[in-house]
Design an enzyme around this catalytic site. Structure first.
Site, PDB file in Angstrom:
ATOM      1  N   ASN A  38       3.791  10.927  -0.406  1.00 23.03           N
ATOM      2  CA  ASN A  38       3.736   9.730  -1.242  1.00 23.03           C
ATOM      3  C   ASN A  38       3.232   8.595  -0.346  1.00 23.03           C
ATOM      4  O   ASN A  38       3.995   8.035   0.431  1.00 23.03           O
ATOM      5  CB  ASN A  38       5.144   9.429  -1.793  1.00 23.03           C
ATOM      6  CG  ASN A  38       5.176   8.139  -2.591  1.00 23.03           C
ATOM      7  OD1 ASN A  38       4.124   7.557  -2.888  1.00 23.03           O
ATOM      8  ND2 ASN A  38       6.367   7.693  -2.947  1.00 23.03           N
ATOM      9  N   TRP A  39       1.948   8.321  -0.465  1.00 21.37           N
ATOM     10  CA  TRP A  39       1.352   7.316   0.433  1.00 21.37           C
ATOM     11  C   TRP A  39       1.675   5.879   0.000  1.00 21.37           C
ATOM     12  O   TRP A  39       1.328   4.935   0.707  1.00 21.37           O
ATOM     13  CB  TRP A  39      -0.172   7.523   0.515  1.00 21.37           C
ATOM     14  CG  TRP A  39      -0.559   8.666   1.411  1.00 21.37           C
ATOM     15  CD1 TRP A  39       0.276   9.409   2.186  1.00 21.37           C
ATOM     16  CD2 TRP A  39      -1.876   9.181   1.638  1.00 21.37           C
ATOM     17  NE1 TRP A  39      -0.444  10.365   2.876  1.00 21.37           N
ATOM     18  CE2 TRP A  39      -1.756  10.247   2.560  1.00 21.37           C
ATOM     19  CE3 TRP A  39      -3.148   8.858   1.153  1.00 21.37           C
ATOM     20  CZ2 TRP A  39      -2.865  10.983   3.000  1.00 21.37           C
ATOM     21  CZ3 TRP A  39      -4.247   9.590   1.594  1.00 21.37           C
ATOM     22  CH2 TRP A  39      -4.114  10.638   2.503  1.00 21.37           C
ATOM     23  N   LYS A  40       2.292   5.734  -1.158  1.00 21.48           N
ATOM     24  CA  LYS A  40       2.631   4.396  -1.679  1.00 21.48           C
ATOM     25  C   LYS A  40       1.395   3.485  -1.610  1.00 21.48           C
ATOM     26  O   LYS A  40       0.302   3.938  -1.912  1.00 21.48           O
ATOM     27  CB  LYS A  40       3.846   3.832  -0.925  1.00 21.48           C
ATOM     28  CG  LYS A  40       5.015   4.838  -0.915  1.00 21.48           C
ATOM     29  CD  LYS A  40       6.301   4.278  -0.437  1.00 21.48           C
ATOM     30  CE  LYS A  40       7.359   5.387  -0.434  1.00 21.48           C
ATOM     31  NZ  LYS A  40       8.677   4.917  -0.076  1.00 21.48           N
ATOM     32  N   HIS A 123      10.201   6.965  -9.464  1.00 25.95           N
ATOM     33  CA  HIS A 123      10.536   6.649  -8.073  1.00 25.95           C
ATOM     34  C   HIS A 123      11.464   5.433  -8.059  1.00 25.95           C
ATOM     35  O   HIS A 123      11.303   4.522  -8.871  1.00 25.95           O
ATOM     36  CB  HIS A 123       9.258   6.373  -7.275  1.00 25.95           C
ATOM     37  CG  HIS A 123       9.516   6.332  -5.805  1.00 25.95           C
ATOM     38  ND1 HIS A 123      10.073   5.230  -5.184  1.00 25.95           N
ATOM     39  CD2 HIS A 123       9.351   7.258  -4.840  1.00 25.95           C
ATOM     40  CE1 HIS A 123      10.213   5.490  -3.895  1.00 25.95           C
ATOM     41  NE2 HIS A 123       9.786   6.716  -3.657  1.00 25.95           N
ATOM     42  N   GLU A 125      11.539   2.931  -6.265  1.00 24.13           N
ATOM     43  CA  GLU A 125      10.835   1.644  -6.114  1.00 24.13           C
ATOM     44  C   GLU A 125      10.292   1.145  -7.456  1.00 24.13           C
ATOM     45  O   GLU A 125      10.058  -0.047  -7.632  1.00 24.13           O
ATOM     46  CB  GLU A 125       9.715   1.794  -5.061  1.00 24.13           C
ATOM     47  CG  GLU A 125      10.301   1.859  -3.659  1.00 24.13           C
ATOM     48  CD  GLU A 125       9.469   2.607  -2.647  1.00 24.13           C
ATOM     49  OE1 GLU A 125       8.279   2.865  -2.896  1.00 24.13           O
ATOM     50  OE2 GLU A 125      10.025   2.967  -1.596  1.00 24.13           O
ATOM     51  N   GLU A 192      16.147  12.016  -4.201  1.00 23.32           N
ATOM     52  CA  GLU A 192      15.891  10.991  -3.193  1.00 23.32           C
ATOM     53  C   GLU A 192      17.016   9.953  -3.210  1.00 23.32           C
ATOM     54  O   GLU A 192      16.968   8.994  -4.004  1.00 23.32           O
ATOM     55  CB  GLU A 192      14.573  10.281  -3.469  1.00 23.32           C
ATOM     56  CG  GLU A 192      13.350  11.174  -3.406  1.00 23.32           C
ATOM     57  CD  GLU A 192      12.118  10.374  -3.012  1.00 23.32           C
ATOM     58  OE1 GLU A 192      11.532  10.682  -1.979  1.00 23.32           O
ATOM     59  OE2 GLU A 192      11.765   9.430  -3.729  1.00 23.32           O
ATOM     60  N   GLY A 198      13.010   5.165   3.325  1.00 20.34           N
ATOM     61  CA  GLY A 198      12.411   4.164   4.216  1.00 20.34           C
ATOM     62  C   GLY A 198      13.382   3.529   5.191  1.00 20.34           C
ATOM     63  O   GLY A 198      13.068   2.527   5.822  1.00 20.34           O
ATOM     64  N   SER A 237      13.458   9.521   4.281  1.00 20.45           N
ATOM     65  CA  SER A 237      13.416   9.576   5.754  1.00 20.45           C
ATOM     66  C   SER A 237      13.239  10.992   6.300  1.00 20.45           C
ATOM     67  O   SER A 237      13.832  11.345   7.327  1.00 20.45           O
ATOM     68  CB  SER A 237      14.644   8.894   6.346  1.00 20.45           C
ATOM     69  OG  SER A 237      14.624   7.509   6.011  1.00 20.45           O
ATOM     70  N   GLY A 259       6.856   7.528   4.618  1.00 17.94           N
ATOM     71  CA  GLY A 259       6.351   7.054   5.908  1.00 17.94           C
ATOM     72  C   GLY A 259       5.731   8.128   6.793  1.00 17.94           C
ATOM     73  O   GLY A 259       4.613   7.950   7.306  1.00 17.94           O
TER      74      GLY A 259
HETATM   75  P1  PGA Z   1      10.347   7.798   3.143  1.00 14.34           P
HETATM   76  O1  PGA Z   1       9.981   7.644   1.586  1.00 14.34           O
HETATM   77  O2  PGA Z   1       9.991   9.206   3.553  1.00 14.34           O
HETATM   78  O3  PGA Z   1       9.503   6.767   3.838  1.00 14.34           O
HETATM   79  O4  PGA Z   1      11.803   7.546   3.272  1.00 14.34           O
HETATM   80  C1  PGA Z   1      10.229   8.675   0.688  1.00 14.34           C
HETATM   81  C2  PGA Z   1       9.827   8.265  -0.696  1.00 14.34           C
HETATM   82  O5  PGA Z   1       9.908   7.069  -1.012  1.00 14.34           O
HETATM   83  O6  PGA Z   1       9.413   9.095  -1.514  1.00 14.34           O
END
Ligand code: PGA
Length: 275
Positions: A38-40, A123, A125, A192, A198, A237, A259
């Site tokens: 997931n490159w966001k 997600h 976010e 998640e 993150g 993470s 990340g």
């Molecule tokens: P992260 O993000 O690996 O940076 O914790 C995971 C995600 O948001 O899908």
């Protein structure tokens, strides 16, 4: 003159899309290993070809999905084809309507037209900006109707974990986002925990397995035998240094990586933990 330039551009786009569709490879459905990036809202466009070239030297068995920002989807599809990579393409969001006056939104039909096979929905976010289980459910139903596999994100906040509400919260998210769904062969769930995204503080593999079991039981309750084959991934993470521990767990079918999926060597190590 302006019209002929417009026609010319339209024809080129149409030809390119048809060519990409012809070459579109498909991943086998059912329970399988999946490593999803997931490159966001990251990675400049000029770095992408180089990134993809650098992962050509490891074995990838239809198990890797890259979810870049919308504007890069089509060009990345081209690079994947040019390099003959066995990588599938996913989007980071989709709208539930087929078309209409929804400024800034993208439909499942559009994603399907450019050869997108997966889409992340729900997600945390996006939930933070008001996305509800009901909205996510509509996205799931729409994606499935266009043959796109939804990756449904679920997970508890730190406070919910401390109050021992994790299982209850996750069960509700799974049940409500899958309402009215009959085809479970294309569903992917990503557990998640929000406190792990993150933050550098992942769940332990044991904590993840405990919740994965709740998700598996919930899936079986709502879908019977079909729920047995739904891949359940862990996200939050995940790094090169902890991926093998998650990969060693029978209940963990793969990972959704933010990340660490932006650093090519780290991403390669994570893929190798699941092949
Ligand atoms: P992260 O993000 O690996 O940076 O914790 C995971 C995600 O948001 O899908």
């Amino acid at each position: 003159m302006i019209q002929s330039v417009e026609c010319y551009v339209k024809n080129i786009v149409r030809e390119k899309v048809n060519e990409l569709l012809k070459n579109n490879h498909s991943i086998d459905y059912g329970r399988r290993k999946l490593v999803i990036a997931n490159w966001k809202m990251n990675l400049p466009h000029e770095d992408i070809t180089q990134f993809l070239k650098l992962i050509t030297d490891i074995e990838i068995q239809d198990s890797v999905v890259i979810c870049p920002p919308y504007p890069y989807l089509l060009s990345i599809k081209g690079v994947i084809e040019d390099l003959s990579l066995k990588i599938a393409l996913g989007a980071q969001n989709v709208h539930w309507e087929e078309k209409g006056a929804y400024t800034g939104e993208v439909s499942a039909t559009m994603l399907e037209n450019i050869g997108c096979e997966f889409v992340i929905v729900g997600h945390s976010e996006r939930r933070m900006s008001g996305e509800t289980n009901e909205m996510i459910n509509r996205k799931v139903v729409e994606a499935l109707s266009k043959g796109i596999q939804p990756i449904i994100c679920v997970g508890e906040t730190k406070q919910e974990r401390e109050l021992e509400l994790t299982n209850q919260v996750v069960k509700k998210q799974v049940t409500e986002t899958l309402a009215e769904v009959n085809d479970f062969s294309r569903i992917v769930i990503a557990y998640e925990p929000i406190w792990a995204i993150g933050t550098g503080e992942s769940a332990t593999p044991e904590q993840a397995v405990e919740v994965h079991k709740v998700i598996r039981t919930t899936l079986e309750e709502i879908s019977g035998n079909m729920g047995k084959n739904v891949p359940i991934l862990y996200g939050g993470s995940v790094k090169a240094s902890n991926a093998r521990k998650f990969g060693a767990m029978e209940a963990i079918d793969g990972v959704l990586v933010g990340g660490a999926s932006l650093v090519v060597d780290d991403f390669k190590s994570i893929i190798q933990a699941f092949v």
